[in-house]
Design a protein around this motif. Structure first.
Motif, PDB file in Angstrom:
ATOM      1  N   PRO A  97      50.850 -67.982  72.428  1.00 46.35           N
ATOM      2  CA  PRO A  97      50.077 -67.571  71.251  1.00 46.35           C
ATOM      3  C   PRO A  97      50.396 -66.173  70.734  1.00 46.35           C
ATOM      4  O   PRO A  97      50.224 -65.895  69.541  1.00 46.35           O
ATOM      5  CB  PRO A  97      48.625 -67.643  71.752  1.00 46.35           C
ATOM      6  N   ASP A  98      50.882 -65.292  71.599  1.00 44.39           N
ATOM      7  CA  ASP A  98      51.162 -63.918  71.182  1.00 44.39           C
ATOM      8  C   ASP A  98      52.584 -63.719  70.664  1.00 44.39           C
ATOM      9  O   ASP A  98      52.948 -62.605  70.265  1.00 44.39           O
ATOM     10  CB  ASP A  98      50.922 -62.955  72.346  1.00 44.39           C
ATOM     11  N   VAL A  99      53.401 -64.771  70.672  1.00 44.81           N
ATOM     12  CA  VAL A  99      54.780 -64.614  70.216  1.00 44.81           C
ATOM     13  C   VAL A  99      54.810 -64.273  68.730  1.00 44.81           C
ATOM     14  O   VAL A  99      54.015 -64.769  67.933  1.00 44.81           O
ATOM     15  CB  VAL A  99      55.605 -65.885  70.488  1.00 44.81           C
TER      16      VAL A  99
ATOM     17  N   ASP B 179      50.803 -72.642  59.105  1.00 38.96           N
ATOM     18  CA  ASP B 179      50.724 -71.563  58.116  1.00 38.96           C
ATOM     19  C   ASP B 179      52.015 -70.744  58.160  1.00 38.96           C
ATOM     20  O   ASP B 179      52.113 -69.739  58.863  1.00 38.96           O
ATOM     21  CB  ASP B 179      49.507 -70.680  58.398  1.00 38.96           C
ATOM     22  N   TYR B 180      53.005 -71.199  57.404  1.00 35.46           N
ATOM     23  CA  TYR B 180      54.309 -70.533  57.405  1.00 35.46           C
ATOM     24  C   TYR B 180      54.206 -69.097  56.904  1.00 35.46           C
ATOM     25  O   TYR B 180      54.856 -68.189  57.448  1.00 35.46           O
ATOM     26  CB  TYR B 180      55.297 -71.319  56.548  1.00 35.46           C
TER      27      TYR B 180
ATOM     28  N   GLY C 239      60.671 -76.625  66.464  1.00 38.52           N
ATOM     29  CA  GLY C 239      59.835 -76.321  67.622  1.00 38.52           C
ATOM     30  C   GLY C 239      58.906 -75.137  67.455  1.00 38.52           C
ATOM     31  O   GLY C 239      58.229 -74.741  68.415  1.00 38.52           O
ATOM     32  N   MET C 240      58.801 -74.581  66.250  1.00 36.06           N
ATOM     33  CA  MET C 240      57.980 -73.382  66.057  1.00 36.06           C
ATOM     34  C   MET C 240      56.528 -73.564  66.471  1.00 36.06           C
ATOM     35  O   MET C 240      55.944 -72.702  67.127  1.00 36.06           O
ATOM     36  CB  MET C 240      58.017 -72.932  64.585  1.00 36.06           C
ATOM     37  N   HIS C 241      55.943 -74.690  66.066  1.00 30.24           N
ATOM     38  CA  HIS C 241      54.524 -74.870  66.369  1.00 30.24           C
ATOM     39  C   HIS C 241      54.294 -75.033  67.865  1.00 30.24           C
ATOM     40  O   HIS C 241      53.268 -74.608  68.390  1.00 30.24           O
ATOM     41  CB  HIS C 241      53.947 -76.063  65.599  1.00 30.24           C
TER      42      HIS C 241
ATOM     43  N   ALA D 249      52.491 -81.557  62.944  1.00 27.03           N
ATOM     44  CA  ALA D 249      52.044 -80.172  63.105  1.00 27.03           C
ATOM     45  C   ALA D 249      52.852 -79.199  62.264  1.00 27.03           C
ATOM     46  O   ALA D 249      52.441 -78.056  62.063  1.00 27.03           O
ATOM     47  CB  ALA D 249      52.108 -79.767  64.569  1.00 27.03           C
ATOM     48  N   LEU D 250      54.015 -79.646  61.771  1.00 26.94           N
ATOM     49  CA  LEU D 250      54.849 -78.788  60.924  1.00 26.94           C
ATOM     50  C   LEU D 250      54.548 -78.953  59.441  1.00 26.94           C
ATOM     51  O   LEU D 250      55.126 -78.249  58.614  1.00 26.94           O
ATOM     52  CB  LEU D 250      56.338 -79.074  61.167  1.00 26.94           C
TER      53      LEU D 250
END
Length: 275
Positions: free
Chosen positions: A78-80, A124-125, A69-71, A111-112
């Motif tokens: 957005p600021d996380v 972008d990991y 769920g990162m993306h 998206a991942l």
């Protein structure tokens, strides 16, 4: 005097994996973010209902059921700041995601897919994941959650546990699957390390802590011995089983109320019992 800190446990459906929402009056910290985007979106909605900024998303280790769920979180917040406890865990996430794309496992989660020259719009990991400073997550009003990753390879190569003095809680993450068949498709040495660590937890941790696992419901200090017994039973069953079907049947007879037999248990049995 205890600091102000609240905890909500979000029980995911797929893989029975947990996410943990820590908050005070001014901020929110999320630990892990589930196995698929649909559930992560529901998790994001729950966080938004708190009407406080999500400052950090902390990923405990490099298995996709904890970071898929990162993306979604980055889109919704957005600021996380996405953080892990060590550089090795960051590499685990990157390597696992790269491998998943190579075998087609990310077609349902495009998206991942990692950002590359061929896929410039990928995730972008390298840029999006930072290393936690000083091994502590800190809420805006000062409550601290300590992070520990100094463990031998067990359920995965590098795993983080968390401790909150204010909540009197230890987050064992994937050292504990409470009421859930654990992922045991791992090296035998990893299994031995896991067992030794469970014994240590049972002896050195405060006896009145609430223990939160990576999968399943929270429990008390006895969950460590329960997990240890499960692993010992699994080792005995797969050593004697004449077939995968026999091993599956025996483990389900021993643990009839455990979930994820058709996913986690299947892979574990297949790793140790020949067809």
């Amino acid at each position: 005097m205890a600091n102000n800190i609240n905890l909500q446990v979000y029980h995911g459906v797929e893989a029975t994996v947990n996410a943990y929402i820590f908050s005070d009056n001014e901020s929110v910290i999320l630990v892990d973010c589930l196995r698929n985007s649909d559930e992560a979106s529901k998790l994001a909605a729950q966080i938004k209902s708190l009407n406080k900024p999500l400052t950090h998303l902390f990923i405990t280790h490099g298995h996709p059921d904890h970071y898929t769920g990162m993306h979604v979180m980055k889109q919704e917040f957005p600021d996380v700041q996405i953080v892990v406890n060590t550089p090795e865990i960051k590499e685990d996430i990157i390597n696992f995601s790269t491998w998943m794309e190579s075998v087609g496992w990310l077609e349902k989660e495009p998206a991942l897919k990692p950002k590359t020259d061929a896929n410039p719009n990928g995730f972008d990991y390298q840029a999006n994941i930072d290393i936690l400073k000083r091994g502590k997550l800190v809420l805006a009003e000062g409550a601290e959650i300590e992070a520990f990753s100094n463990y031998e390879a067990a359920e995965c190569e590098h795993l983080t546990t968390l401790y909150s003095k204010d909540l009197k809680a230890f987050f064992a993450n994937d050292f504990v699957y409470n009421g859930v068949h654990p992922w045991l498709a791992i090296d035998t040495q990893n299994i031995q390390n896991w067992k030794q660590q469970l014994e240590e937890f049972a002896h050195v941790l405060e006896q009145d802590l609430t223990i939160y696992g990576g999968h399943g419901k929270p429990g008390d200090i006895s969950v460590f011995n329960t997990q240890l017994k499960y692993i010992n039973d699994f080792e005995a069953v797969v050593a004697e089983a004449k077939s995968r079907e026999e091993a599956m049947q025996k483990m389900q007879e021993l643990y009839p109320d455990y979930t994820q037999a058709d996913f986690l248990l299947v892979y574990s049995v297949n790793a140790f019992v020949a067809e």
